[in-house]
Write an enzyme that holds these catalytic residues in place. Structure first.
Site, mmCIF file in Angstrom:
data_model
loop_
_atom_site.group_PDB
_atom_site.id
_atom_site.type_symbol
_atom_site.label_atom_id
_atom_site.label_comp_id
_atom_site.label_asym_id
_atom_site.label_seq_id
_atom_site.Cartn_x
_atom_site.Cartn_y
_atom_site.Cartn_z
ATOM 1 C CB SER A 84 -0.941 0.007 1.209
ATOM 2 O OG SER A 84 -0.189 -0.008 2.393
ATOM 3 C CB THR A 200 -1.845 5.422 4.088
ATOM 4 O OG1 THR A 200 -2.589 5.239 2.910
ATOM 5 C CG2 THR A 200 -1.218 6.797 4.118
ATOM 6 C CB THR A 218 -0.719 6.123 0.369
ATOM 7 O OG1 THR A 218 -1.547 4.977 0.302
ATOM 8 C CG2 THR A 218 -1.347 7.214 -0.462
ATOM 9 N NE ARG A 228 -8.870 7.286 -4.349
ATOM 10 C CZ ARG A 228 -8.261 7.117 -3.187
ATOM 11 N NH1 ARG A 228 -6.977 6.848 -3.147
ATOM 12 N NH2 ARG A 228 -8.921 7.210 -2.064
ATOM 13 C CB VAL A 229 -5.558 12.196 -6.328
ATOM 14 C CG1 VAL A 229 -4.807 12.827 -5.163
ATOM 15 C CG2 VAL A 229 -4.687 12.182 -7.583
ATOM 16 N N GLY A 230 -6.103 10.275 -3.626
ATOM 17 C CA GLY A 230 -6.733 10.227 -2.305
ATOM 18 C C GLY A 230 -6.401 11.440 -1.463
ATOM 19 C CG ASP A 231 -6.556 10.746 2.702
ATOM 20 O OD1 ASP A 231 -6.312 9.798 1.929
ATOM 21 O OD2 ASP A 231 -6.461 10.661 3.938
ATOM 22 C CB THR A 251 -4.581 5.676 7.640
ATOM 23 O OG1 THR A 251 -4.533 4.468 6.886
ATOM 24 C CG2 THR A 251 -5.152 5.368 9.012
ATOM 25 N N GLY A 252 -7.025 5.437 5.615
ATOM 26 C CA GLY A 252 -8.370 4.929 5.329
ATOM 27 C C GLY A 252 -8.923 5.517 4.044
ATOM 28 N N GLY A 254 -9.755 7.837 1.599
ATOM 29 C CA GLY A 254 -9.349 9.225 1.417
ATOM 30 C C GLY A 254 -10.468 10.167 1.047
HETATM 31 C C1 SD4 Z 1 -6.138 6.969 0.163
HETATM 32 N N1 SD4 Z 1 -5.925 7.260 2.536
HETATM 33 O O1 SD4 Z 1 -5.570 7.002 -0.921
HETATM 34 C C2 SD4 Z 1 -5.294 6.739 1.368
HETATM 35 C C3 SD4 Z 1 -4.936 5.325 1.378
HETATM 36 C C4 SD4 Z 1 -5.323 4.532 2.482
HETATM 37 O O2 SD4 Z 1 -6.345 2.589 3.013
HETATM 38 O O3 SD4 Z 1 -5.136 4.908 3.625
HETATM 39 N N2 SD4 Z 1 -5.871 3.393 2.152
HETATM 40 O O4 SD4 Z 1 -7.362 7.069 0.285
#
Ligand code: SD4
Length: 345
Positions: A84, A200, A218, A228-231, A251-252, A254
């Site tokens: 990840s 992450t 991450t 796609r772009v996360g947080d 984390t989690g 995004g």
């Molecule tokens: C995201 N928060 O890209 C990051 C990745 C992550 O479990 O934490 N995934 O959304």
């Protein structure tokens, strides 16, 4: 006359002494040196232990928080067992490994890259964006071009193991991006998380100079849509640091964190007087209230540290853990409190 001259001299000396004192007071607004006991680095998840230790090699010798979080974040980026973060990260739906990272210091300096391909250490590219460009965020091909200009090596990041996992997913190709943060149980030793504990990494460090810094890196959601772009690379979402208050990282899922400007929210709540844990809990509760049904099956976790080195975390689901490293102990791993305490799966 001599007396007057002496008086003038004394007054001028006195004036410059008060100016110095005034300057000193101005300086006092900047972070003051911390007692050694508060020098600390914290990271999300169990692989944060190894990252913290790399950071501690710098922090423990009086080094800078910014150097420490960069060095720490590079550890999971290079870890082939971690799917990840960085090299060996699971690819997107089309088979591209695209990485997101951000870094921020105590003084609002920050840099980030999003959806960058072929660069094993996006956290170091993020730092170059911060230090060598007038920008904060570079994305995709532009981020790669910048990294190559800066001397980073172009590499294949898709490992045979990750490619195999992608091919297995392609058999059904059900577009249900995995958050890589499934509810995890406790291992036999009673430590949170299990062998499959991959996610992450977000890191926060407080150095002996009283300065804070943070980093987040991450590969994002496995099998996500290309682009796609996360947080994690969004300053204020996946990472935020205010040198006078504290820092937060997440984390989690995004998307949920971006909607709430999650890490910024945690820092603002600390500014209003909440402890790091109270602030993380409130930020999590806002997501849960907004997404009452969906929150039962999604994971978001926040980790925060204030400028006194006080640490807190909170998550929606049980199983989120964070690693803490300081002069007292270098391999602590703590379970985060959570909204739900039973597994949904
Ligand atoms: C995201 N928060 O890209 C990051 C990745 C992550 O479990 O934490 N995934 O959304």
């Amino acid at each position: 006359m001599a007396n007057r001259r002496d008086f003038l001299k004394t007054s001028l000396l006195g004036a410059s002494a008060s100016l110095l004192a005034w300057g000193g007071r101005l300086k006092a607004a900047a972070p003051a040196a911390r007692p050694a006991a508060a020098v600390r680095v914290v990271s999300t998840w169990d692989f944060g232990i190894a990252a913290n230790q790399a950071a501690w090699a710098i922090l423990g010798k009086g080094g800078h928080a910014l150097d420490a979080v960069e060095a720490g974040a590079r550890v999971p980026e290079a870890d082939l067992k971690n799917h990840s973060v960085g090299r060996a990260g699971y690819p997107d739906r089309d088979g591209h490994v695209t990485l997101d990272a951000s870094i921020m210091d105590h003084n609002y300096n920050c840099g980030a890259v999003a959806a960058i391909e072929h660069i094993a250490h996006p956290i170091s590219v993020a730092r170059r964006v911060m230090e060598r460009t007038p920008h904060v965020l570079l994305v995709g091909d532009g981020a790669l071009q910048f990294a190559l200009e800066q001397g980073f090596k172009k590499e294949e990041l898709l490992t045979p193991e990750s490619e195999q996992a992608w091919h297995a997913w392609l058999k059904t190709a059900k577009y249900q991006p995995s958050i890589n943060s499934e509810v995890r149980d406790y291992d036999k030793a009673g430590r949170p998380g299990g062998a499959n504990n991959h996610d992450t990494i977000g890191m926060l460090a407080l150095d002996a100079h009283g300065k804070l810094a943070g980093a987040c890196t991450t590969s994002g959601m496995a099998w996500k849509l290309h682009g796609r772009v996360g947080d994690s690379p969004i300053i204020g979402a996946g990472l935020y640091v205010d040198g006078e208050i504290g820092g937060a990282t997440s984390t989690g899922v995004g998307e949920e964190v971006i909607r709430n400007a999650g890490s910024f929210l945690v820092v603002e709540l600390m500014r209003q007087g909440r402890t790091p844990q109270e602030a993380c809990k409130e930020a999590v509760m806002r997501i849960v209230k907004r997404r009452a049904e969906a929150s039962k099956t999604l994971q978001v976790g926040f980790l925060a540290m204030n400028r006194d080195g006080e640490v807190g975390a909170y998550a929606i689901q049980r199983g989120f853990s964070y690693a803490v490293c300081d002069a007292h102990k270098q391999d602590a791993l703590l379970p985060s409190p959570s909204v739900y305490t039973t597994n949904y799966s």
